[in-house]
Design an enzyme around this catalytic site. Structure first.
Site, short mmCIF file in Angstrom:
data_model
loop_
_atom_site.label_atom_id
_atom_site.label_comp_id
_atom_site.label_asym_id
_atom_site.label_seq_id
_atom_site.Cartn_x
_atom_site.Cartn_y
_atom_site.Cartn_z
N LYS A 1 0.85 -1.19 0.00
CA LYS A 1 0.00 0.00 0.00
C LYS A 1 0.88 1.24 0.00
O LYS A 1 1.78 1.35 0.83
CB LYS A 1 -0.89 0.01 1.26
CG LYS A 1 -1.84 1.20 1.29
CD LYS A 1 -3.09 0.92 0.50
CE LYS A 1 -3.85 2.16 0.14
NZ LYS A 1 -3.37 2.82 -1.13
N GLN B 1 7.07 4.26 3.95
CA GLN B 1 5.68 3.82 3.95
C GLN B 1 5.48 2.57 4.81
O GLN B 1 4.44 2.39 5.44
CB GLN B 1 5.23 3.56 2.51
CG GLN B 1 3.72 3.63 2.29
CD GLN B 1 3.20 5.05 2.12
OE1 GLN B 1 3.81 5.86 1.44
NE2 GLN B 1 2.08 5.35 2.73
N LYS C 1 5.26 3.90 8.36
CA LYS C 1 4.07 4.74 8.50
C LYS C 1 2.81 3.89 8.53
O LYS C 1 1.94 4.06 9.38
CB LYS C 1 4.02 5.71 7.31
CG LYS C 1 2.88 6.70 7.36
CD LYS C 1 2.59 7.38 6.03
CE LYS C 1 3.81 7.89 5.32
NZ LYS C 1 3.45 8.80 4.21
N LYS D 1 5.57 1.91 -2.84
CA LYS D 1 5.50 3.22 -3.51
C LYS D 1 5.79 3.02 -4.99
O LYS D 1 6.40 2.02 -5.36
CB LYS D 1 6.56 4.17 -2.93
CG LYS D 1 6.17 5.62 -3.06
CD LYS D 1 5.20 6.01 -1.97
CE LYS D 1 4.69 7.42 -2.12
NZ LYS D 1 4.05 7.88 -0.88
N GLY E 1 -2.65 8.07 -4.63
CA GLY E 1 -1.95 9.24 -5.17
C GLY E 1 -0.76 9.65 -4.33
O GLY E 1 -0.52 9.14 -3.23
N ASP E 2 0.00 10.57 -4.87
CA ASP E 2 1.09 11.27 -4.17
C ASP E 2 1.31 12.53 -5.02
O ASP E 2 0.38 12.95 -5.74
CB ASP E 2 2.34 10.37 -4.12
CG ASP E 2 3.38 10.87 -3.10
OD1 ASP E 2 3.21 10.60 -1.90
OD2 ASP E 2 4.35 11.54 -3.49
N THR F 1 -4.79 13.73 4.74
CA THR F 1 -3.39 13.94 5.12
C THR F 1 -3.26 15.30 5.82
O THR F 1 -2.65 15.41 6.88
CB THR F 1 -2.47 13.86 3.89
OG1 THR F 1 -2.80 12.69 3.15
CG2 THR F 1 -1.02 13.78 4.30
N ASN G 1 -2.49 19.20 -2.40
CA ASN G 1 -3.55 18.58 -1.62
C ASN G 1 -3.29 18.58 -0.11
O ASN G 1 -4.19 18.90 0.68
CB ASN G 1 -3.72 17.15 -2.14
CG ASN G 1 -4.81 16.40 -1.44
OD1 ASN G 1 -4.53 15.57 -0.59
ND2 ASN G 1 -6.04 16.73 -1.74
N SER H 1 -6.99 5.85 3.45
CA SER H 1 -7.00 4.91 2.33
C SER H 1 -7.42 3.52 2.83
O SER H 1 -8.17 2.80 2.16
CB SER H 1 -5.61 4.80 1.70
OG SER H 1 -5.40 5.85 0.78
#
Ligand code: GLU
Length: 448
Positions: free
Chosen positions: A93, A114, A117, A129, A168-169, A213, A244, A380
């Protein structure tokens, strides 16, 4: 004692040797590994099982060609990436980044972060990622669509709601997720909602994902301030970026009674002493896809500084929400000198190691991205939960879940830091908390 420190130093040197030139990846691994000696002292079996060594090696790395045609018919070739870093706690993820700076080292640093996290969120998700060195800036909707379709035509075979779930990123928002999902649906002949997150709520997305976020960072900072007997209300804040994450961090700060006086993009900084007008920023960035310099044209009281340093603007709370290594040691010292009391990272690894050291030494409340910006990926996971049960929650309920998750993250980081003799140090707290959750599962699964 010395043996464990030497072992960790060897692991870091091995990563640097085996991944040449990937400086951001080296930085991310070093920053985590340096905090893990007390864990190996307390739990020697993690050394025996070589868990740190295994966590530093991605489970899989996929690199692929992405050919596409622009509106004039010219052919372009980009490079696509997906790194499945660790799947001990759930399917891979993590987001996709479309930006000209993307390379394997950047994707690996982001994937590594990630893992920790995602573990910290307490949700059943592994870490990954991906992205491409595609620059969406100045591209038409049709060009972005063709790029996304070509990207997904290769990537789809590696995805699945139980295998790998991108989102997304930087450079990947609702528009790109729509094109990516459309192509996945078409070539797999499956309406598999849970294969991507960050979808539009009208076709399987979760409310609050877009805001998550930014809201989450502010909730985390609120908890850090609370622990020091402070509140967000009345604070002067600076938020870097205007994408964002920044937009919804500004929205939540203002809702809680703070005043945000500056934001930025990669071209420059806007300083509006009366308070940033969020409606203007949103229109410029989300609707017009323009540059933040346009803000000062509309609001004469605001100053625009091309290539300015946002961290030189006095504030009590600073939220780096732009990109990696945007806050260096000199900037950290400028924040400290101007009376900044809290820094919460909305971006991934935005503060350099020297910057982090300066903030911690000065006693600034510092929320590292792994903890402070985990609200996005946590939501997410809530989106995946809704998709799995074919349900759609209300905004209020979803936001309440996000708020609880951020409070839990702060509490668990705080307790872990205390347990490992570094009270108040969220770097230690988040690294060790994330590591322990992943490590326990990895030991249970044996040598795989
Ligand atoms: N790119 C975001 C992050 O850095 C979100 C990832 C996700 O939602 O999967 O955490």
């Amino acid at each position: 004692m010395a043996e464990i420190d030497a072992r960790i130093e060897n692991i870091i040197q091995d990563v640097i040797r085996r991944n040449p030139g990937e400086s951001e990846f080296h930085q991310a691994v070093t920053e985590v590994a340096e905090t893990l000696a007390p864990v190996l002292r307390k739990y020697p079996h993690y050394a025996e099982h070589k868990i740190i060594e295994r966590i530093c090696e991605p489970e899989r790395q996929i690199i692929f060609r992405v050919p596409w045609q622009d509106d004039s018919g010219e052919v372009h070739i980009n490079r696509g990436f997906r790194v499945g870093f660790n799947s001990a706690l759930g399917p891979y993820k993590g987001g996709l980044r479309f930006h000209r700076s993307v390379n394997l080292g950047i994707v690996k640093f982001l994937g590594f972060e990630q893992v920790f996290k995602n573990a910290i969120t307490g949700m059943p998700i592994g870490g990954a990622k991906g992205g491409a060195d595609f620059d969406p800036r100045g591209r038409s909707d049709d060009e972005v669509m063709r790029f996304c379709q070509s990207f997904m035509t290769e990537l789809y075979r590696h995805l699945g709601e139980f295998t790998d779930v991108p989102a997304g990123d930087i450079g990947v928002g609702a528009r790109e997720i729509g094109y990516l999902f459309g192509q996945y649906k078409r070539i797999t002949n499956r309406y598999e909602s849970g294969v991507l997150t960050g979808k539009n709520p009208s076709w399987g997305g979760s409310l609050v994902r877009k805001e998550a976020t930014g809201y989450g960072v502010v909730y985390f900072v609120e908890e850090m301030l609370k622990a020091r007997g402070e509140t967000i209300e009345g604070k002067t804040c600076v938020v870097s970026g205007s994408g964002n994450v920044a937009i919804y961090a500004i929205e939540k700060l203002e809702a809680l009674g703070a005043r945000v006086v500056a934001c930025s993009d990669s071209d420059g900084v806007v300083h509006d002493p009366r308070g940033i007008r969020l409606d203007t920023v949103q229109r410029i960035k989300e609707v017009e896809r323009g540059r933040i310099s346009a803000y000062a044209d509309e609001h004469p009281q605001a100053a625009y500084q091309p290539a300015g340093n946002i961290w030189s603007i006095p504030c009590e709370v600073a939220l780096p929400c732009a990109t990696q290594n945007e806050l260096d040691e000199a900037s950290a010292r400028a924040l400290i000198a101007n009376g900044c009391i809290a820094v919460g990272e909305g971006a991934n690894m935005p503060t350099t190691p020297g910057g982090v050291r300066a903030l911690l030494e000065a006693g600034v409340a510092y929320g590292p991205g792994k903890a402070a910006n985990a609200g996005g990926v946590a939501t997410s996971a809530l989106e995946m939960q809704q998709n799995a049960s074919r349900d759609a929650w209300t905004f209020e309920y979803t936001e309440q879940r996000l708020h609880e998750i951020m409070k839990d993250i702060h509490r668990h980081c705080h307790e872990t830091a205390e347990e490992f003799a570094s009270p108040g140090n969220h770097v230690v707290g988040s690294n060790i908390l994330g590591f322990l959750r992943v490590a326990e599962a990895m030991v249970a699964f044996g040598v795989i």
